[in-house]
Design a protein around this motif. Sequence first.
Motif, mmCIF file in Angstrom:
data_model
loop_
_atom_site.group_PDB
_atom_site.id
_atom_site.type_symbol
_atom_site.label_atom_id
_atom_site.label_comp_id
_atom_site.label_asym_id
_atom_site.label_seq_id
_atom_site.Cartn_x
_atom_site.Cartn_y
_atom_site.Cartn_z
ATOM 1 N N UNK A 138 -12.493 5.859 -10.977
ATOM 2 C CA UNK A 138 -11.498 5.487 -9.968
ATOM 3 C C UNK A 138 -11.714 4.064 -9.472
ATOM 4 N N UNK A 139 -12.987 3.649 -9.363
ATOM 5 C CA UNK A 139 -13.255 2.264 -8.976
ATOM 6 C C UNK A 139 -12.641 1.302 -9.992
ATOM 7 N N UNK A 140 -12.723 1.669 -11.274
ATOM 8 C CA UNK A 140 -12.165 0.813 -12.323
ATOM 9 C C UNK A 140 -10.636 0.882 -12.335
ATOM 10 N N UNK A 141 -10.078 2.061 -12.067
ATOM 11 C CA UNK A 141 -8.622 2.200 -11.973
ATOM 12 C C UNK A 141 -8.095 1.364 -10.806
ATOM 13 N N UNK A 142 -8.771 1.451 -9.660
ATOM 14 C CA UNK A 142 -8.358 0.679 -8.485
ATOM 15 C C UNK A 142 -8.378 -0.817 -8.806
ATOM 16 N N UNK A 143 -9.475 -1.271 -9.427
ATOM 17 C CA UNK A 143 -9.567 -2.681 -9.781
ATOM 18 C C UNK A 143 -8.456 -3.115 -10.720
ATOM 19 N N UNK A 144 -8.128 -2.241 -11.684
ATOM 20 C CA UNK A 144 -7.048 -2.554 -12.625
ATOM 21 C C UNK A 144 -5.706 -2.630 -11.914
ATOM 22 N N UNK A 145 -5.451 -1.687 -11.018
ATOM 23 C CA UNK A 145 -4.178 -1.687 -10.282
ATOM 24 C C UNK A 145 -4.050 -2.933 -9.414
ATOM 25 N N UNK A 146 -5.129 -3.304 -8.746
ATOM 26 C CA UNK A 146 -5.088 -4.505 -7.904
ATOM 27 C C UNK A 146 -4.826 -5.738 -8.754
ATOM 28 N N UNK A 147 -5.455 -5.791 -9.936
ATOM 29 C CA UNK A 147 -5.251 -6.946 -10.820
ATOM 30 C C UNK A 147 -3.814 -7.006 -11.333
ATOM 31 N N UNK A 205 -1.320 -3.064 -4.116
ATOM 32 C CA UNK A 205 -2.185 -3.051 -2.937
ATOM 33 C C UNK A 205 -2.535 -1.604 -2.620
ATOM 34 N N UNK A 206 -3.812 -1.348 -2.351
ATOM 35 C CA UNK A 206 -4.238 0.013 -2.049
ATOM 36 C C UNK A 206 -3.953 0.365 -0.598
ATOM 37 N N UNK A 207 -3.450 1.574 -0.368
ATOM 38 C CA UNK A 207 -3.208 2.083 0.989
ATOM 39 C C UNK A 207 -3.982 3.384 1.157
ATOM 40 N N UNK A 208 -4.108 3.828 2.403
ATOM 41 C CA UNK A 208 -4.975 4.968 2.713
ATOM 42 C C UNK A 208 -4.223 6.279 2.925
ATOM 43 N N UNK A 209 -2.899 6.249 2.859
ATOM 44 C CA UNK A 209 -2.115 7.476 3.054
ATOM 45 C C UNK A 209 -1.040 7.567 1.983
ATOM 46 N N UNK A 227 10.150 -3.606 -6.277
ATOM 47 C CA UNK A 227 9.645 -4.728 -7.057
ATOM 48 C C UNK A 227 8.988 -5.770 -6.167
ATOM 49 N N UNK A 228 9.242 -5.704 -4.839
ATOM 50 C CA UNK A 228 8.697 -6.702 -3.929
ATOM 51 C C UNK A 228 7.281 -6.379 -3.492
ATOM 52 N N UNK A 229 7.009 -5.132 -3.289
ATOM 53 C CA UNK A 229 5.668 -4.750 -2.842
ATOM 54 C C UNK A 229 5.267 -3.452 -3.526
ATOM 55 N N UNK A 230 4.199 -3.520 -4.299
ATOM 56 C CA UNK A 230 3.735 -2.343 -5.028
ATOM 57 C C UNK A 230 2.458 -1.837 -4.354
ATOM 58 N N UNK A 231 2.488 -0.588 -3.941
ATOM 59 C CA UNK A 231 1.328 -0.004 -3.263
ATOM 60 C C UNK A 231 0.925 1.280 -3.958
ATOM 61 N N UNK A 232 -0.361 1.634 -3.827
ATOM 62 C CA UNK A 232 -0.833 2.873 -4.439
ATOM 63 C C UNK A 232 -1.851 3.559 -3.539
#
Length: 442
Positions: free
Chosen positions: A22-31, A35-39, A3-8
């Motif tokens: 995917x660009x729209x999914x990423x934007x929705x998740x960030x909103x 936070x997006x990660x690379x691995x 609950x403290x840090x949500x990453x995808x």
Amino acid sequence: MSSQQKTFYIETFGCQMNFHDSEKVVGTLISEGYAQVQREEEADLILYNTCSIRDKAEQKVFNRLNDVKKLHKAGKRFAVLGCVAQQEGEKIFERAPYVSLVAGSASYQNLPEMLVQIEAGASRVTGLDDRETDQTFETEFTARTNPHRGYITIIEGCDKFCAYCVVPYTRGKERSRTSNSVLQEARRMADCGFTEIQLLGQNVSSYRDPAGKKSFAELLAAVGEVPGIRRVRFTTSHPCDFTKDIVDAIDAVPTLCDHVHLPVQSGSSRVLGSMFREYTREQYLERIAWIKATRNRELSITTDVIAGFPGETEEEFGESLSLLDEVGYDGVFSFKYSPRPNTPALQYADSIPDIEKSRRLLVLQEHQRELQRLSYRSHLGQTLEVMVEGKNPARGQLVGRTSQNKTLNFVVNGQPEPGIGDYVRVLVTQAFPNSLLGELAV
């Protein structure tokens, strides 16, 4: 999930529409505070946005899931999005029980609500739609990956039901955005510094403004007239809905690019009928004649062709080869036929051996390669405008793209180096079957 840090982490398979989704999914998740990660190893939520157009696409997804399922023990949650999700539905939970979310593209509007369910511990969340959905996926939170070129989806879904294609079943019925909403997005992009826009749709020329204000050709012209926009592209058109006013708009509005992608799939009228394409070779060539009759500039034409569709004779395959000669395409995306789930072509006997399909595909590709070798040579000595897309340090070259959507690599020869996203003029000095080489014009 913490609950403290949500990453995808998100991985995308397939076409331009999938990448833009995917660009729209990423934007929705960030909103929603992610936070997006690379691995995958760094992510709480791992998403795969999938495509089911090609053979064994779903198997590729399940193999990918199997490769990373060990991460489930570390508390990771998995989501399968897109066409394979819509096609396979809840069967994905049976084959990969560690998956928590299965969502087709028509349900992305509900992602925030589905994320809440996952965060609350739900193990099987679904977002699956039948063809009755009227939703389009519009969001102000699109995380665009290219700061100079961006996509706008103007129509989703497909009503054509071509015999070989899964899209009508995985993307739902055709539903268009209002022209006002499209133009508002185009203006926002221009205000953010974007100079090239590509309008997207499974059948982009089938666009029907729900407000009844603009035809597709009128919308295309209006986007091209947005201040700050220098290039407008669109893909993909269905020949049945490709009307002459589209060509007239391209000829009249300088910002509309000199390129039309018009899939034909076969050069044989009989095979086209078997494919349920709803046009003949002659009707397709009528549209090609419109494109070639432009007065102000020459348009580049590209297409899609399927080799080895059920029942295709050697003579009918030859009709596809002769169509390449007659049209003079600058590019052909070619594939061998593969049966797809739920499609009408499954009623046909897939009697052409795979080895013969592969042979026809190779013949077609080699034939087109020779045609392109000649067509690309026609640019030798021309000075063309390109948008700079990147660098190739190993060759000391910059990578550019022309209005005709052709790659033009070039050197600067001691001149100041332009930046990514700049528009410059380049003298073409060499030609290859799939690209051009030149030098920055003085």
